[in-house]
Enzyme design. Structure first.
Site, PDB file in Angstrom:
ATOM      1  N   CYS A  94     -77.949   4.071  25.262  1.00 45.54           N
ATOM      2  CA  CYS A  94     -77.357   3.184  26.245  1.00 45.54           C
ATOM      3  C   CYS A  94     -78.131   1.980  26.791  1.00 45.54           C
ATOM      4  CB  CYS A  94     -76.765   3.978  27.329  1.00 45.54           C
ATOM      5  SG  CYS A  94     -77.943   5.183  28.024  1.00 45.54           S
ATOM      6  N   HIS A 109     -78.114   3.066  34.774  1.00 44.90           N
ATOM      7  CA  HIS A 109     -79.345   2.913  34.904  1.00 44.90           C
ATOM      8  C   HIS A 109     -79.686   1.419  35.488  1.00 44.90           C
ATOM      9  CE1 HIS A 109     -79.944   6.235  32.212  1.00 44.90           C
ATOM     10  NE2 HIS A 109     -79.179   5.718  31.371  1.00 44.90           N
TER      11      HIS A 109
END
Lengths: 339, 339
Positions: B141, B221
């Site tokens: 990711c 994130h």
């Protein structure tokens, strides 16, 4: 013996009071608190004379049996200098309305703007230039941390530019009103953040750009630092520069100190008052030189790294010690710091 | 009609299954789960044929009334390709022991090492070079997020170097076993982190150095990105490049999207399945050009940004669509993405 008034007895004020009381060239004339609280009660038990801002506040203290020695005005008459530890922006007002009319020197905190004072202060970087000034401010915890480490590298190797991402703790440990709980908050959303210009109030020649965000922790800020060096340096030389610098310590994940929580646990094991860590902690593993670039990751104890700076600031402003290194050494020794 | 087997029905597998089911040039032959769980029950209710790894696992499903259509082996006989969504490192074992002997093409996830596969995959960056390969992996990711945005800037202006600090979420929303709760964890403590080399498996010519830490959140994130550009660019040109790029969206704190939590709230309002956000969100305020440097802050939804990449990877590997942009456009449309 310099008589020090502490105006504001919160996160910073209570720590500066204890730190000043440990010095042999100054004494705490008294501390000022607006409202009665467990901290006011403990201040009196510790032997500090407790004052409050105005006469109107006194009954609230009397009502809960906390002894008040007078008002801020009374205290300032018996003091040579005041350390203003009131919330951000209140200091600027105090300067105009209280300290200047009474011609008393004052030290402010990082919550005040640079333009409020004659100079911004960091003991390792610019002690000499603050000698004898009337109004200075100790820069914020983040700026203090950056000045200590960037200043060390700049003096040793020269900094062509510094690029820093600050990952800030969301709240102090005792603060139950502030977030975030489950979010990363770019704060400010804009890049650069104000931290770079604030560092330049101390180190004006450093090309620094910072970005900042807030995360859901209470234990320490973390800075991810990337430097372009002016002169070549090896990793070993950088480690040596940090090892020789005051108020900077190297910690190691391999030694079990693998998070901000563990850095704070280290401070607890050292037996520090309030489990504080005055020093800036750099992860040894993070220090790396790649070409002309230097990287490291550091942790800043937001509640306490400015405390020794306030003590040195008192000496600089009053002129009782002209030599930065002598003041730093004395403060460090009296506070039981590592170096 | 390409028949797709999904081996592993966790965070990524269940999303890839739903996404593949929405395409008109592929169908889900079946999904494989090791143990019965609410997710297995829902998979069957959704109409997916449910398989398990070995015959030994079948009784556990029967015991709780979940219908099993057979084993992984049975499923692979009826499939043209397998998307391996098992936990990290299990994929490499599956490749050797299961997929290679059965001569079935396989797509792996970012938890597998680059050397396990013939190529690493990001649709916007290197679709063409993965055409017809047998074993590829969709990068993680974080790497997917960096490849999308760095690739966009590299194609538009050239990247001389990229320096990135990754602030990673500690756990996924449904994960109650992982920390940290109140700490910032440099992870790894060393700089650089592995993320830079991982980006180079897709964009080999980019000079990139990364450092990474983990914080106590579950939502996205965040990457603090600093670029030195090869060719001059204005802020407006950079904004325009991002606006024209697929799978990248600009969000704004001024518009109320001032944290990762708000980015996720935006995805919820968009009505996305599981409230996912496949796109990389860049804070518009953070985009800034200073001299030859470009800065921005971006957020990556760790559970879902790789989902459209897996769909495109299926088309690239099977060769049913040779044109990257046509595959991306089709995937985006079928998943209801913004662009």
């Amino acid at each position: 013996m310099i008589r020090v008034a502490i105006n504001g007895y919160g996160t910073i004020g209570k720590r500066v009071a204890d730190a000043a009381a440990l010095q042999d060239d100054m004494k705490v004339a008294g501390v000022v608190k607006t409202r009665p609280s467990f901290e006011a009660r403990i201040a009196v038990k510790k032997g500090f004379r407790l004052f409050t801002n105005t006469k109107d506040n006194i009954p609230a203290f009397n009502a809960v049996g906390i002894k008040i020695s007078g008002t801020l005005d009374d205290l300032l008459k018996e003091s040579d200098i005041v350390v203003d530890c009131t919330p951000g922006k209140v200091g600027a007002e105090n300067k105009e309305k209280i300290y200047m009319p009474r011609k008393i020197k004052a030290i402010f905190q990082g919550g005040e703007k640079a333009k409020t004072v004659e100079a911004s202060f960091n003991a390792l970087c610019n002690y000499a230039s603050c000698l004898g000034k009337n109004y200075i401010r100790v820069v914020s915890c983040n700026t203090t941390g950056l000045c200590r480490t960037l200043g060390t590298i700049d003096r040793a190797f020269g900094i062509k530019k510094a690029r820093v991402t600050l990952v800030r703790r969301g709240a102090d440990p005792a603060d139950a009103d502030t977030g975030p709980i489950n979010a990363i908050v770019p704060d400010p959303a804009e890049v650069p953040s104000h931290h770079g210009p604030d560092v330049k109030t101390i180190l004006p020649n450093i090309d620094i750009i910072t970005s900042a965000m807030v995360v859901p922790t209470t234990l320490m800020h973390v800075h991810s630092v990337g430097i372009t060096l002016s002169r070549p340096a090896t990793r070993e030389e950088v480690i040596s520069a940090f090892q020789n610098a005051s108020r900077i310590i190297l910690v190691s994940a391999a030694d079990g100190i693998d998070s901000t929580a563990k850095v704070m646990e280290y401070a607890r094991e050292l037996g520090r008052p309030r489990s504080d860590l005055y020093e800036i902690a750099i992860w040894k593993e993070s220090i790396n030189v790649i070409g002309d670039e230097l990287f490291w990751t550091q942790a800043v104890h937001q509640e306490s790294d400015v405390v020794p700076e306030n003590i040195d600031a008192i000496r600089a402003v009053t002129g009782i010690e002209k030599d930065a290194h002598k003041s730093i050494a004395k403060t460090n020794k009296n506070l039981g710091m590592i170096k």
